[in-house]
Design an enzyme around this catalytic site. Sequence first.
Site, short mmCIF file in Angstrom:
data_model
loop_
_atom_site.label_atom_id
_atom_site.label_comp_id
_atom_site.label_asym_id
_atom_site.label_seq_id
_atom_site.Cartn_x
_atom_site.Cartn_y
_atom_site.Cartn_z
N ASP A 44 -2.11 -4.79 0.11
CA ASP A 44 -1.93 -6.25 0.58
C ASP A 44 -2.39 -6.57 1.91
O ASP A 44 -2.79 -7.70 1.99
CB ASP A 44 -0.36 -6.24 0.68
CG ASP A 44 0.03 -5.01 1.65
OD1 ASP A 44 -0.76 -4.13 2.14
OD2 ASP A 44 1.44 -4.98 1.91
N GLN A 92 0.65 -1.12 0.12
CA GLN A 92 -0.04 -0.13 0.17
C GLN A 92 0.85 1.30 0.05
O GLN A 92 2.02 1.30 0.39
CB GLN A 92 -0.71 -0.07 1.30
CG GLN A 92 -1.95 -1.02 1.06
CD GLN A 92 -3.12 -0.85 2.40
OE1 GLN A 92 -3.02 -1.63 3.13
NE2 GLN A 92 -3.83 -0.04 2.03
N HIS A 93 0.29 2.49 -0.44
CA HIS A 93 0.57 3.67 -0.34
C HIS A 93 1.74 4.03 -1.06
O HIS A 93 1.96 5.36 -1.30
CB HIS A 93 1.33 4.17 1.20
CG HIS A 93 0.26 3.48 2.12
ND1 HIS A 93 -0.83 3.84 2.30
CD2 HIS A 93 0.65 2.87 3.34
CE1 HIS A 93 -1.42 3.35 3.65
NE2 HIS A 93 -0.40 2.60 3.94
#
Length: 497
Positions: free
Chosen positions: A244, A71-72
């Site tokens: 994830d 992520q991110h």
Amino acid sequence: MPLVAGIDSSTQSCKVVVRDAETGALVRQGRAPHPEGTEVDPYAWWEALRAAVAEAGGLADVAAVSVAGQQHGMVCLDEAGQVVRPALLWNDTRSADAARELVAEAGDGEAGRRFWADATGAVPVASFTATKLRWLARHEPANAERVAGVCLPHDWLTWRLAGAPGLDALRTDRGDASGTGYWSPRTDAYRLDLLEQALGRRVRLPVVLGPAEVAGHLDPAALPESGVASGAGGAVLLGPGTGDNAAAALGVGAGPGDVVVSIGTSGTVFAVADTPAADPTGAVAGFADATGRFLPLVCTLNAARVLDAAAALLGVDLDELSELALAAPPGADGLVLVPYLEGERTPDRPTATGALHGLTLGTSSPAHLARAAVEGMLCALADGLDALTAQGARAERIILVGGGARSAAVRRIAPQVFGRPVIVPPPGEYVADGAARQAAWVALGGAEPPSWTIPDTEEYGVDDGSSSRGELEPSGVPAIRARYARAHDLIIEREAG
């Protein structure tokens, strides 16, 4: 017997699993490493995906593919779809000041945090994409000016699988979009004003799909390793993919009352919920999940690598570290490790360092240090569990996954730290499995993802595997955690002073 493929593009590697869409039975799999670092050229992920697909025997016989990703991570594209600069990953903390700026711009103290929690479900920290965009605008204005579109690692890989057909074809899902800092799980919509606040202007973003919507079709020319014949475009569906953690929840079949604790590069504690969370303290991120529900989540930067560091310090491997930890008494006779070895995200202490408390002649042994490392890592995760339950999450049992769950010491000590039964599925690629289960949902249709069972799951009770038998302080808090809290508070006091 249709087959589906799930791809996990994590921080460290790319994993591909091919499973039976109806039963979830594993047919074959592949894996390839990623480069180390907190700043990575996305094309390295693509090459790893190609290698993993080839090792998994290709995708010629699958009906659908979905990608789950870390992520991110900030992937910036120019008007032609070219990567502007290496992606900044979730664990890159250079945007910590940018996070503080964005919160302060919304109001002083509690007011600023409350604004962000209500607007996006989470208070910005250095991990979030919005803070990285602010950093880019401040420190690399020429690169920021080139940006025409922003996406996340899983979005970019799905787009590449589709043949990279222009920025308007970028697709994502609710789970990953909810970690950007400019999308609201509560309203299911982007906050373009917050994107503009972060970057200085508005750019194109991926369309946010529902849990089982089709993101496109695999382009055989984009992935020759897939084995899909040229001209067969449209035969293999692409799922929306997800982040994830949402994929892991889907992979282990987490339901109401379950809290998933994943011990990997990062540590995550999350639960499936029917209502969105909004925690103004910033401890809980009110993410969305991959099923149309919500995924309140706490993330720590220090997880399995705490065990790696302790093993390296003691000159042993991880199995020997586990044996040493189980040879020491519960609580390690008062030796406590506060495991902030890489700063920390929860609590938000990006410059913090680790600390060892209670070192005496009696606790100066490899076994005591090993036990303190395991307990310290678990106590930091248990703080996250407390934050989740404070936001209303149900926590009747813990599902323990990730590389760290392979440690016998972690499995046996975890119930005493968490104070709840711990369920441990067999070692597996649950993020990739969650992506595969989503792909099966896309291929088969239906209101819910197909029901897959996980054989050989183990359960550990609070009274199992330790002579502490869930020993409690008078307050009702497990004694191990009470000692950890006192040591943790000393660090906070030191930083404040």
